[in-house]
Design a protein around this motif. Structure first.
Motif, PDB file in Angstrom:
ATOM      1  N   ASN A 293       0.815  -1.218   0.000  1.00 47.87           N
ATOM      2  CA  ASN A 293       0.000   0.000   0.000  1.00 47.87           C
ATOM      3  C   ASN A 293       0.850   1.270   0.000  1.00 47.87           C
ATOM      4  O   ASN A 293       0.317   2.367   0.182  1.00 47.87           O
ATOM      5  N   GLY A 294       2.159   1.118  -0.196  1.00 45.31           N
ATOM      6  CA  GLY A 294       3.033   2.278  -0.334  1.00 45.31           C
ATOM      7  C   GLY A 294       3.554   2.849   0.962  1.00 45.31           C
ATOM      8  O   GLY A 294       4.098   3.968   0.969  1.00 45.31           O
ATOM      9  N   GLY A 295       3.431   2.112   2.071  1.00 42.23           N
ATOM     10  CA  GLY A 295       3.823   2.639   3.374  1.00 42.23           C
ATOM     11  C   GLY A 295       5.185   2.186   3.842  1.00 42.23           C
ATOM     12  O   GLY A 295       5.866   1.382   3.204  1.00 42.23           O
ATOM     13  N   ARG A 296       5.567   2.700   5.010  1.00 43.16           N
ATOM     14  CA  ARG A 296       6.810   2.386   5.675  1.00 43.16           C
ATOM     15  C   ARG A 296       6.472   2.115   7.140  1.00 43.16           C
ATOM     16  O   ARG A 296       5.671   2.842   7.738  1.00 43.16           O
ATOM     17  N   ILE A 297       7.106   1.109   7.758  1.00 49.16           N
ATOM     18  CA  ILE A 297       6.725   0.726   9.112  1.00 49.16           C
ATOM     19  C   ILE A 297       7.935   0.322   9.942  1.00 49.16           C
ATOM     20  O   ILE A 297       8.774  -0.457   9.504  1.00 49.16           O
ATOM     21  N   PHE A 298       8.017   0.900  11.149  1.00 50.76           N
ATOM     22  CA  PHE A 298       8.998   0.507  12.159  1.00 50.76           C
ATOM     23  C   PHE A 298       8.277  -0.325  13.219  1.00 50.76           C
ATOM     24  O   PHE A 298       7.094  -0.094  13.495  1.00 50.76           O
ATOM     25  N   ALA A 299       8.987  -1.272  13.804  1.00 49.60           N
ATOM     26  CA  ALA A 299       8.450  -2.048  14.927  1.00 49.60           C
ATOM     27  C   ALA A 299       8.876  -1.388  16.229  1.00 49.60           C
ATOM     28  O   ALA A 299      10.063  -1.099  16.418  1.00 49.60           O
ATOM     29  N   GLN A 300       7.915  -1.146  17.118  1.00 50.78           N
ATOM     30  CA  GLN A 300       8.310  -0.662  18.439  1.00 50.78           C
ATOM     31  C   GLN A 300       8.624  -1.861  19.328  1.00 50.78           C
ATOM     32  O   GLN A 300       7.788  -2.747  19.517  1.00 50.78           O
ATOM     33  N   ILE A 301       9.839  -1.883  19.866  1.00 50.44           N
ATOM     34  CA  ILE A 301      10.268  -2.977  20.738  1.00 50.44           C
ATOM     35  C   ILE A 301      10.068  -2.541  22.181  1.00 50.44           C
ATOM     36  O   ILE A 301      10.641  -1.554  22.627  1.00 50.44           O
TER      37      ILE A 301
ATOM     38  N   ALA B 213      15.613  -8.590  19.003  1.00 50.02           N
ATOM     39  CA  ALA B 213      14.292  -8.349  18.422  1.00 50.02           C
ATOM     40  C   ALA B 213      14.386  -7.451  17.201  1.00 50.02           C
ATOM     41  O   ALA B 213      13.609  -7.598  16.253  1.00 50.02           O
ATOM     42  N   ALA B 214      15.336  -6.525  17.197  1.00 45.21           N
ATOM     43  CA  ALA B 214      15.517  -5.664  16.028  1.00 45.21           C
ATOM     44  C   ALA B 214      15.957  -6.477  14.816  1.00 45.21           C
ATOM     45  O   ALA B 214      15.464  -6.267  13.696  1.00 45.21           O
ATOM     46  N   ARG B 215      16.885  -7.405  15.022  1.00 44.85           N
ATOM     47  CA  ARG B 215      17.285  -8.282  13.905  1.00 44.85           C
ATOM     48  C   ARG B 215      16.093  -9.082  13.403  1.00 44.85           C
ATOM     49  O   ARG B 215      15.901  -9.248  12.186  1.00 44.85           O
ATOM     50  N   ALA B 216      15.272  -9.564  14.324  1.00 45.80           N
ATOM     51  CA  ALA B 216      14.069 -10.304  13.936  1.00 45.80           C
ATOM     52  C   ALA B 216      13.107  -9.409  13.169  1.00 45.80           C
ATOM     53  O   ALA B 216      12.469  -9.842  12.200  1.00 45.80           O
ATOM     54  N   ALA B 217      12.996  -8.150  13.584  1.00 50.02           N
ATOM     55  CA  ALA B 217      12.097  -7.224  12.898  1.00 50.02           C
ATOM     56  C   ALA B 217      12.526  -6.996  11.454  1.00 50.02           C
ATOM     57  O   ALA B 217      11.692  -6.986  10.538  1.00 50.02           O
TER      58      ALA B 217
ATOM     59  N   VAL C 140      13.300  -0.030  13.636  1.00 52.50           N
ATOM     60  CA  VAL C 140      12.719  -0.287  14.955  1.00 52.50           C
ATOM     61  C   VAL C 140      12.772   0.977  15.803  1.00 52.50           C
ATOM     62  O   VAL C 140      13.630   1.839  15.618  1.00 52.50           O
ATOM     63  N   GLU C 141      11.833   1.053  16.740  1.00 56.63           N
ATOM     64  CA  GLU C 141      11.805   2.099  17.754  1.00 56.63           C
ATOM     65  C   GLU C 141      11.857   1.425  19.114  1.00 56.63           C
ATOM     66  O   GLU C 141      10.993   0.608  19.429  1.00 56.63           O
ATOM     67  N   LEU C 142      12.870   1.731  19.904  1.00 55.19           N
ATOM     68  CA  LEU C 142      12.931   1.205  21.262  1.00 55.19           C
ATOM     69  C   LEU C 142      11.970   1.996  22.138  1.00 55.19           C
ATOM     70  O   LEU C 142      11.963   3.238  22.100  1.00 55.19           O
TER      71      LEU C 142
ATOM     72  N   ASP D 177      24.311  -1.587  16.562  1.00 54.27           N
ATOM     73  CA  ASP D 177      25.272  -2.582  16.063  1.00 54.27           C
ATOM     74  C   ASP D 177      24.570  -3.687  15.289  1.00 54.27           C
ATOM     75  O   ASP D 177      25.125  -4.238  14.329  1.00 54.27           O
ATOM     76  N   ALA D 178      23.347  -4.017  15.700  1.00 46.82           N
ATOM     77  CA  ALA D 178      22.625  -5.135  15.084  1.00 46.82           C
ATOM     78  C   ALA D 178      22.015  -4.776  13.741  1.00 46.82           C
ATOM     79  O   ALA D 178      22.071  -5.577  12.792  1.00 46.82           O
ATOM     80  N   VAL D 179      21.408  -3.581  13.631  1.00 45.85           N
ATOM     81  CA  VAL D 179      20.637  -3.271  12.409  1.00 45.85           C
ATOM     82  C   VAL D 179      21.017  -1.945  11.769  1.00 45.85           C
ATOM     83  O   VAL D 179      20.489  -1.601  10.709  1.00 45.85           O
ATOM     84  N   GLY D 180      21.892  -1.173  12.414  1.00 48.23           N
ATOM     85  CA  GLY D 180      22.295   0.107  11.853  1.00 48.23           C
ATOM     86  C   GLY D 180      21.598   1.279  12.508  1.00 48.23           C
ATOM     87  O   GLY D 180      20.438   1.188  12.914  1.00 48.23           O
TER      88      GLY D 180
END
Length: 357
Positions: free
Chosen positions: A91-99, A157-161, A169-171, A214-217
């Motif tokens: 649908n043209g979006g962008r999404i971060f996972a909040q951990i 969890a960020a690597r999993a995301a 991701v957002e902590l 370190d894990a995802v940048g």
């Protein structure tokens, strides 16, 4: 003059507008903390936001706060999230996972485990459990040697995301959960390197963010903070100094953004804006407070230097919130009774604005 509808570059992402959907717990996950097709539809409906931030996702079983919340610590959970992120991207979006590690804001009836925290100090209030609200239990104070394990759980969890298709991701460092507990001066009574003076109280947050970078940048890592907030009974002393010190360390790590809640006086928040050299997302009202974010509040904070504005409850009832804000259309009211009751009612049933024939 900057408007909500100007584009913005966030790391490698080009956002078409400056509207962010704030993270909001909706307890719609399936057994085992699995994301569902309804969750995919829910986020896809709101993909016109410049950025979506998911509900809080636990990085471990002991980090789960509420029943019915999703996780990112098993292969099954990663696989369940992939259709959600794919639907948003389609649908043209962008999404971060909040951990979100709940720390002391949890219950054995939810996880089968005694909650943990910086100190043996219970949260204030009742926590949600499968058997209804119950008083927050006494947490187990983490041993110094095991604290890095919990800091690194955010990175895992960020690597999993990223594996699940999230853009970043957002902590969750706000609202009385684990990072916020370490920042607190009454939930954190430690006398080791993680407690006491400001430099020690920010250490857990910095270690969690550093491990995630370190894990995802760095360009895929953000953090949400609630300066001076009192959620779940936390208190913070030396708020301007505490957050200035934390922002200094986050700037060194060059994280993608800091997401502030309006939990302190505007003067304090503007000072933190000046202290933070990177992208600032501003949530212009207190979460779950009496006021709901609107265009006027967004414009006010854009004028004070915020780069992006997050909206919470307005996005629940208005999946087309960006269009409504752009065209000054009325916002639909939200049905608070459906916030946490499960099912699709109040989750997938809010329509887009119907223009008169």
């Amino acid at each position: 003059m900057t408007t909500l509808f100007d584009g913005y570059r966030l790391g490698d992402l080009r956002l078409p507008n400056r509207v962010v959907m704030a993270p909001m717990t909706r307890v719609r996950a399936a057994a085992g903390g699995l994301a569902t097709p309804s969750m995919a539809a829910h986020y896809a409906q709101r993909a016109t936001a410049g950025l979506l931030v998911s509900e809080g996702v636990q990085p471990s079983l002991i980090g789960q706060s509420n029943p019915g919340t999703p996780g990112l610590h098993t292969e099954e959970q990663i696989a369940a999230w992939r259709p959600v992120t794919a639907a948003v991207h389609t649908n043209g979006g962008r999404i971060f996972a909040q951990i979100m590690h709940g720390g002391r804001v949890s219950h054995p009836d939810t996880t089968g485990l005694q909650p943990v925290g910086p100190s043996a100090v219970p949260a204030v209030g009742n926590v949600f459990t499968p058997n209804g609200p119950q008083p927050a239990p006494m947490p187990r104070a983490l041993d110094t040697a095991e604290i890095p394990e919990h800091a690194h759980s955010y990175a895992a969890a960020a690597r999993a995301a990223i594996d699940a298709g999230f853009d970043g991701v957002e902590l969750h460092g706000a609202n009385g959960y684990l990072i916020s507990q370490f920042l607190s001066s009454n939930a954190n009574l430690r006398t080791d390197r993680y407690g006491g003076p400001v430099a020690n109280r920010i250490r857990f947050a910095v270690e969690a963010v550093s491990a995630t970078v370190d894990a995802v940048g760095a360009d895929r890592t953000g953090i949400r903070l609630s300066p001076g907030g009192t959620f779940w009974g936390v208190e913070e002393t030396e708020v301007p100094e505490l957050y200035a010190a934390l922002l200094h360390e986050l700037a060194r790590l060059q994280v993608a953004y800091v997401h502030l809640e309006a939990t302190a006086d505007e003067e304090v928040l503007v000072g933190l804006r000046r202290a933070w050299p990177g992208t600032l997302i501003m949530n212009p009202v207190v979460p779950m407070g009496p006021k709901q974010a609107d265009r006027a509040a967004a414009d006010h904070w854009l004028g004070l230097g915020a780069d992006l504005i997050s909206f919470g409850r307005a996005f629940i009832a208005n999946p087309d919130l960006v269009e409504r804000l752009r065209n000054a259309l009325p916002l639909a009211p939200v049905d608070e009774a459906t916030f946490y009751e499960g099912g699709d009612a109040g989750y997938l049933t809010y329509p887009a604005y119907q223009y008169p024939a």
